[in-house]
Every structure is written in structure tokens, then in C-alpha cells.
Design a protein around this motif. Structure first.
Motif, mmCIF file in Angstrom:
data_model
loop_
_atom_site.group_PDB
_atom_site.id
_atom_site.type_symbol
_atom_site.label_atom_id
_atom_site.label_comp_id
_atom_site.label_asym_id
_atom_site.label_seq_id
_atom_site.Cartn_x
_atom_site.Cartn_y
_atom_site.Cartn_z
ATOM 1 N N PRO A 74 -26.904 23.252 28.197
ATOM 2 C CA PRO A 74 -27.841 22.559 29.083
ATOM 3 C C PRO A 74 -27.272 21.234 29.596
ATOM 4 O O PRO A 74 -26.539 20.540 28.898
ATOM 5 C CB PRO A 74 -29.061 22.313 28.192
ATOM 6 C CG PRO A 74 -28.953 23.322 27.101
ATOM 7 C CD PRO A 74 -27.478 23.520 26.893
ATOM 8 N N SER A 75 -27.641 20.896 30.818
ATOM 9 C CA SER A 75 -27.194 19.660 31.455
ATOM 10 C C SER A 75 -27.685 18.445 30.673
ATOM 11 O O SER A 75 -28.785 18.430 30.135
ATOM 12 C CB SER A 75 -27.744 19.604 32.878
ATOM 13 O OG SER A 75 -27.624 18.303 33.407
ATOM 14 N N LEU A 100 -30.757 7.533 21.375
ATOM 15 C CA LEU A 100 -29.356 7.977 21.396
ATOM 16 C C LEU A 100 -28.418 7.002 20.694
ATOM 17 O O LEU A 100 -27.315 7.368 20.305
ATOM 18 C CB LEU A 100 -28.871 8.184 22.832
ATOM 19 C CG LEU A 100 -29.348 9.449 23.522
ATOM 20 C CD1 LEU A 100 -28.979 9.419 24.995
ATOM 21 C CD2 LEU A 100 -28.779 10.689 22.852
ATOM 22 N N LYS A 101 -28.851 5.760 20.529
ATOM 23 C CA LYS A 101 -28.013 4.763 19.859
ATOM 24 C C LYS A 101 -27.950 4.977 18.354
ATOM 25 O O LYS A 101 -27.081 4.441 17.687
ATOM 26 C CB LYS A 101 -28.532 3.353 20.167
ATOM 27 C CG LYS A 101 -28.351 2.980 21.625
ATOM 28 C CD LYS A 101 -28.931 1.607 21.906
ATOM 29 C CE LYS A 101 -28.834 1.266 23.381
ATOM 30 N NZ LYS A 101 -29.473 -0.026 23.676
ATOM 31 N N ASP A 102 -28.855 5.788 17.831
ATOM 32 C CA ASP A 102 -28.852 6.101 16.403
ATOM 33 C C ASP A 102 -27.602 6.917 16.077
ATOM 34 O O ASP A 102 -27.229 7.824 16.821
ATOM 35 C CB ASP A 102 -30.110 6.906 16.060
ATOM 36 C CG ASP A 102 -30.288 7.112 14.574
ATOM 37 O OD1 ASP A 102 -29.377 7.668 13.930
ATOM 38 O OD2 ASP A 102 -31.343 6.724 14.055
ATOM 39 N N ILE A 123 -24.040 13.777 20.773
ATOM 40 C CA ILE A 123 -24.582 14.086 22.098
ATOM 41 C C ILE A 123 -24.659 12.838 22.980
ATOM 42 O O ILE A 123 -24.703 12.951 24.198
ATOM 43 C CB ILE A 123 -25.944 14.800 22.028
ATOM 44 C CG1 ILE A 123 -27.033 13.907 21.425
ATOM 45 C CG2 ILE A 123 -25.818 16.119 21.293
ATOM 46 C CD1 ILE A 123 -28.438 14.483 21.565
ATOM 47 N N ALA A 124 -24.660 11.662 22.370
ATOM 48 C CA ALA A 124 -24.766 10.421 23.141
ATOM 49 C C ALA A 124 -23.594 10.268 24.111
ATOM 50 O O ALA A 124 -23.788 9.923 25.272
ATOM 51 C CB ALA A 124 -24.850 9.223 22.212
ATOM 52 N N LYS A 125 -22.396 10.552 23.646
ATOM 53 C CA LYS A 125 -21.211 10.402 24.500
ATOM 54 C C LYS A 125 -21.342 11.276 25.751
ATOM 55 O O LYS A 125 -21.102 10.827 26.870
ATOM 56 C CB LYS A 125 -19.958 10.776 23.708
ATOM 57 C CG LYS A 125 -18.662 10.588 24.480
ATOM 58 C CD LYS A 125 -17.464 10.903 23.591
ATOM 59 C CE LYS A 125 -16.166 10.562 24.250
ATOM 60 N NZ LYS A 125 -15.737 11.496 25.250
ATOM 61 N N GLU A 126 -21.745 12.512 25.563
ATOM 62 C CA GLU A 126 -21.912 13.414 26.698
ATOM 63 C C GLU A 126 -23.020 12.920 27.634
ATOM 64 O O GLU A 126 -22.887 12.973 28.852
ATOM 65 C CB GLU A 126 -22.252 14.823 26.211
ATOM 66 C CG GLU A 126 -22.408 15.823 27.334
ATOM 67 C CD GLU A 126 -22.759 17.218 26.841
ATOM 68 O OE1 GLU A 126 -23.132 18.032 27.699
ATOM 69 O OE2 GLU A 126 -22.682 17.486 25.631
ATOM 70 N N TYR A 127 -24.086 12.409 27.051
ATOM 71 C CA TYR A 127 -25.187 11.894 27.873
ATOM 72 C C TYR A 127 -24.719 10.732 28.739
ATOM 73 O O TYR A 127 -24.959 10.706 29.936
ATOM 74 C CB TYR A 127 -26.364 11.454 26.993
ATOM 75 C CG TYR A 127 -27.461 10.804 27.792
ATOM 76 C CD1 TYR A 127 -28.391 11.585 28.474
ATOM 77 C CD2 TYR A 127 -27.549 9.421 27.907
ATOM 78 C CE1 TYR A 127 -29.382 11.000 29.242
ATOM 79 C CE2 TYR A 127 -28.540 8.828 28.670
ATOM 80 C CZ TYR A 127 -29.463 9.622 29.334
ATOM 81 O OH TYR A 127 -30.430 9.033 30.100
ATOM 82 N N TRP A 128 -24.057 9.746 28.117
ATOM 83 C CA TRP A 128 -23.619 8.573 28.876
ATOM 84 C C TRP A 128 -22.638 8.961 29.978
ATOM 85 O O TRP A 128 -22.692 8.417 31.079
ATOM 86 C CB TRP A 128 -23.011 7.515 27.955
ATOM 87 C CG TRP A 128 -23.993 6.986 26.953
ATOM 88 C CD1 TRP A 128 -23.886 7.032 25.601
ATOM 89 C CD2 TRP A 128 -25.250 6.339 27.209
ATOM 90 N NE1 TRP A 128 -24.982 6.467 25.005
ATOM 91 C CE2 TRP A 128 -25.837 6.031 25.964
ATOM 92 C CE3 TRP A 128 -25.927 5.995 28.371
ATOM 93 C CZ2 TRP A 128 -27.068 5.397 25.854
ATOM 94 C CZ3 TRP A 128 -27.167 5.364 28.251
ATOM 95 C CH2 TRP A 128 -27.710 5.074 27.014
ATOM 96 N N GLU A 129 -21.774 9.921 29.711
ATOM 97 C CA GLU A 129 -20.827 10.368 30.736
ATOM 98 C C GLU A 129 -21.554 11.070 31.891
ATOM 99 O O GLU A 129 -21.178 10.897 33.044
ATOM 100 C CB GLU A 129 -19.789 11.310 30.125
ATOM 101 C CG GLU A 129 -18.798 10.592 29.231
ATOM 102 C CD GLU A 129 -17.889 11.541 28.441
ATOM 103 O OE1 GLU A 129 -18.061 12.763 28.533
ATOM 104 O OE2 GLU A 129 -17.015 11.027 27.712
#
Length: 122
Positions: free
Chosen positions: A4-5, A102-104, A110-116
Motif C-alpha cells: 500500500p502507498s 511515527l516518531k515512536d 515504516i516511518a522512513k518510507e512514509y517520510w520519503e
């Protein structure tokens, strides 16, 4: 199956599709434990419980986290209203709460992918 995106707007659409338009919160249950007041909303919890397995079955970690974030926001709103409307939650507030989650450390994978995907960095 495609992953998923991670784009925030896509995550919101995916998560909200499993929520009803309106959730009654008139079934609140208030308990007092020591000096602490606890408020539960069985119908709201049930709505969250029905959405989450759908997202997990799609391997949607972003949707799963957004679902929980939405539930916590709706729980706060429910304390002041007899019904909540998931689609009406201000997306700016939802995004802020989601990104704070996401900072947790638990979500660092998954945070890295989200920020990118969102070109926004904490």
C-alpha cells in the motif's frame, strides 16, 4: 500483492473506507478508579475493531496506524458529543497526530518510507 502507498492522502482514504459515516457515542460508560475517571464507548471501539482487521489483512501498516490514530482522536471528541463523524475529522490534525506516532521507535521501519513518500521530515 502491491505494498500500500505511504502517501498520507492515500492512507486516509484507505482507513476511512472501513469506518461508518456516523458513530453513536451515547453508549458511554463512565467508571471511576481511585481518582481517575475512565470513559469507554463500546460502539466506537466496535467500529475501530471492525476496521483494523481489514487493514491488517491488506498488510497496510500505515492504515493500521492511522486507524488507531483516528480512534484516539474520535475518543476525545466523543467525550463532548453524542456522535462522531470519522470523515469530518480535520485532516491537518489527523496528519499531525499520525506523524507524531511515527516518531515512536516502534514504527521506525515504516516511518522512513512514509517520510520519503511525503517529502516531509520531522
Amino acid at each position: 500483492m502491491l505494498k500500500p502507498s505511504a502517501r498520507f492522502s492515500d492512507v486516509v482514504i484507505r482507513a476511512l473506507r472501513y469506518w461508518p459515516n456516523k458513530v453513536s457515542t451515547s453508549d458511554r460508560i463512565i467508571t471511576i478508579v481511585g481518582n481517575e475517571v475512565r470513559i469507554r464507548f463500546p460502539t466506537l471501539s466496535q467500529a475501530e475493531d471492525q476496521a483494523d482487521p481489514q487493514l491488517l489483512s491488506e498488510n497496510d501498516e500505515f492504515g493500521h496506524l492511522l486507524n488507531w490514530t483516528l480512534y484516539t482522536i474520535l475518543h476525545k471528541i466523543a467525550q463532548m458529543q453524542e456522535a462522531v463523524f470519522p470523515q469530518m475529522v480535520y485532516h491537518g490534525y489527523l496528519r499531525h497526530a499520525f506523524e507524531e506516532s511515527l516518531k515512536d521507535d516502534m514504527y521506525q521501519t515504516i516511518a522512513k518510507e512514509y517520510w520519503e513518500s511525503n517529502s516531509r521530515h520531522p
